[in-house]
Design an enzyme around this catalytic site. Structure first.
Site, short mmCIF file in Angstrom:
data_model
loop_
_atom_site.label_atom_id
_atom_site.label_comp_id
_atom_site.label_asym_id
_atom_site.label_seq_id
_atom_site.Cartn_x
_atom_site.Cartn_y
_atom_site.Cartn_z
N HIS A 305 0.94 -1.27 -0.35
CA HIS A 305 0.13 0.13 -0.50
C HIS A 305 1.28 1.18 0.10
CE1 HIS A 305 -3.28 3.24 1.23
NE2 HIS A 305 -3.79 2.31 0.71
N ASP A 362 -7.71 -3.80 -1.18
CA ASP A 362 -8.37 -3.67 -2.33
C ASP A 362 -8.43 -4.81 -3.14
OD1 ASP A 362 -8.88 -1.16 -2.89
OD2 ASP A 362 -6.41 -1.05 -2.85
#
Length: 426
Positions: A305, A362
């Site tokens: 991330h 995600d």
């Protein structure tokens, strides 16, 4: 506490602001005026604080995410999405009476003007749902033309209720347009999240029963996406709102900003990557090797991330829901099998473990949405539905604080003054 900048033989004393979590920030708001033109430059604003905010705290190094001081772990485990929306927007968790009134007010405003259907009809079936939702959100202005009086709590509250009520309908309509289903207004006897599911998935010729495992997973996903500090779309909502643009216009701008593959489109990119691996034969080890090869352009989507340098706390929460949804629905899908294979290998591979490239939110959200039968290009719409209360909270905070209009500076690197040349002489 002050910081000193020395430039061209002169020193400038600048105040240092300390946040409630001991973050320090040099206040450069008066640097240009004091120095006669000196500014800072920070492409992407990675090191620039655009505001002071009481809404969300994020510590990427330690994997911490809190809404108004409450940990994301506790909220996802115990709260409803509407409770979290109320918390983000108004600053405190609601009492049962406050929550009931909040939900009743939302249900009362959930009807979308029939003429909005004409706007929806103007889109081809192939239109990307994010474009449809952004346009429909902006079109709400035509049916609510008066500007919000931010000095009136009543006016602010009414605008907030309207967008919370109508936005899920618009999201569901975008899906039903995409799938060729008749439009649905939902059922006021259902909870907020359960009603979203019904509006999206009810078939015209049969009743719809909400699966509690699915509803719980969606509730968690919406909470996990509800706010994330000053990201691209949130910053967009604030800067558009700083011009005194209304709430609907500001939210529409946020939807457009979220659309990009580097932001809200990341979960769609995960599924597209998994589809590509499947089309190539489904060899996960081959693609893990490609991901580790610096000379190979392939990138493993949904791992690591940009903000969280250790782990994404949201991913830990939603992984359990992903396992429950896949188990409960009995999904047989080779793409999801590939996802589980990649997850297992990445968690056991020292290359990824040492670099803390763990599956992020995600990755798991894409898996859940696919399992629910949501088309890939609708994933970002679901993200927008979750982010809605955060956008509202940020817009409300910015307007109540009467923040100045956003107006970044630049360092000009173009041509110096040039004389105009007649077109015949060029």
């Amino acid at each position: 506490m002050n910081a000193t900048i020395e430039f061209d033989g002169k020193k400038y004393e600048l105040p240092v602001i300390t946040g409630s979590e001991k973050e320090n920030a040099i206040d450069i708001s008066k640097l240009r005026g004091q120095s006669g033109g000196l500014i800072t430059i920070d492409p992407g604003f990675k090191n620039t604080g655009s505001c002071e905010s009481k809404i969300t705290f994020l510590n990427g190094e330690e994997g911490i995410l809190r809404y108004r001081g409450y940990s994301i772990e506790e909220l996802a485990a115990n709260a409803s999405f509407l409770e979290v929306a109320y918390l983000l927007i108004f600053g405190e968790l609601p009492t049962q009476n406050e929550l009931d009134n909040f939900f009743d007010d939302i249900k009362e405003e959930s009807h979308v003007d029939e003429e909005m259907k004409k706007i929806l009809d103007g889109f081809p079936k192939s239109a990307h749902p994010m474009g449809v939702v952004s346009s429909l959100t902006n079109a709400l202005i035509a049916f609510n033309p008066s500007s919000v009086n931010v000095d009136s709590e009543e006016d602010m509250y009414k605008a907030i209720i309207k967008i919370l009520a109508k936005f899920p309908v618009l999201c569901a309509w975008a899906l039903r347009k995409r799938t060729g289903q008749p439009l649905d207004y939902g059922d006021n006897d259902l909870g907020y999240v359960e009603n979203v599911l019904k509006m999206m998935f009810k078939k015209p010729n049969k009743d719809y029963e909400v699966d509690p495992v699915v509803a719980s997973a969606l509730n968690k996903l919406l909470i996990l996406h509800a706010d994330h500090e000053q990201n691209c779309s949130t910053s967009t909502v604030r800067i558009v709102g700083s011009s005194h643009a209304g709430l609907f216009a500001s939210i529409s701008a946020g939807v457009s900003a979220l659309w990009g593959p580097l932001h809200g489109g990341a979960n769609q990119a995960v599924i597209e990557m998994l589809e590509a691996i499947k089309e190539d034969g489904g060899d996960t080890k081959k693609f893990m090797a490609k991901a580790k090869d610096k000379n190979d352009p392939f990138r493993l989507m949904g791992f690591g991330h940009r903000v969280y340098k250790n782990f994404d706390p949201r991913a830990k929460i939603i992984k359990k829901s992903a396992d429950e949804v896949l188990g409960n629905l009995g999904i047989q899908d080779p793409v999801l099998d590939i996802a589980k294979g990649l997850e297992k290998e990445a968690l056991e591979d020292s290359y990824f473990v040492d670099r803390k490239l763990y599956p992020n939110v995600d990755f798991y959200s894409g898996i859940i949405y696919r399992a629910l039968g949501i088309p890939t290009d609708m994933f970002t719409v679901m993200f927008a539905l979750g982010r809605l209360p955060g956008w509202i909270a940020q817009w409300r905070e910015m307007r109540l604080k009467k923040e100045p209009i956003g107006r970044p500076r630049q360092v000009y690197t173009g041509e110096n003054h040039r004389a105009y040349t007649n077109i015949n002489n060029r």
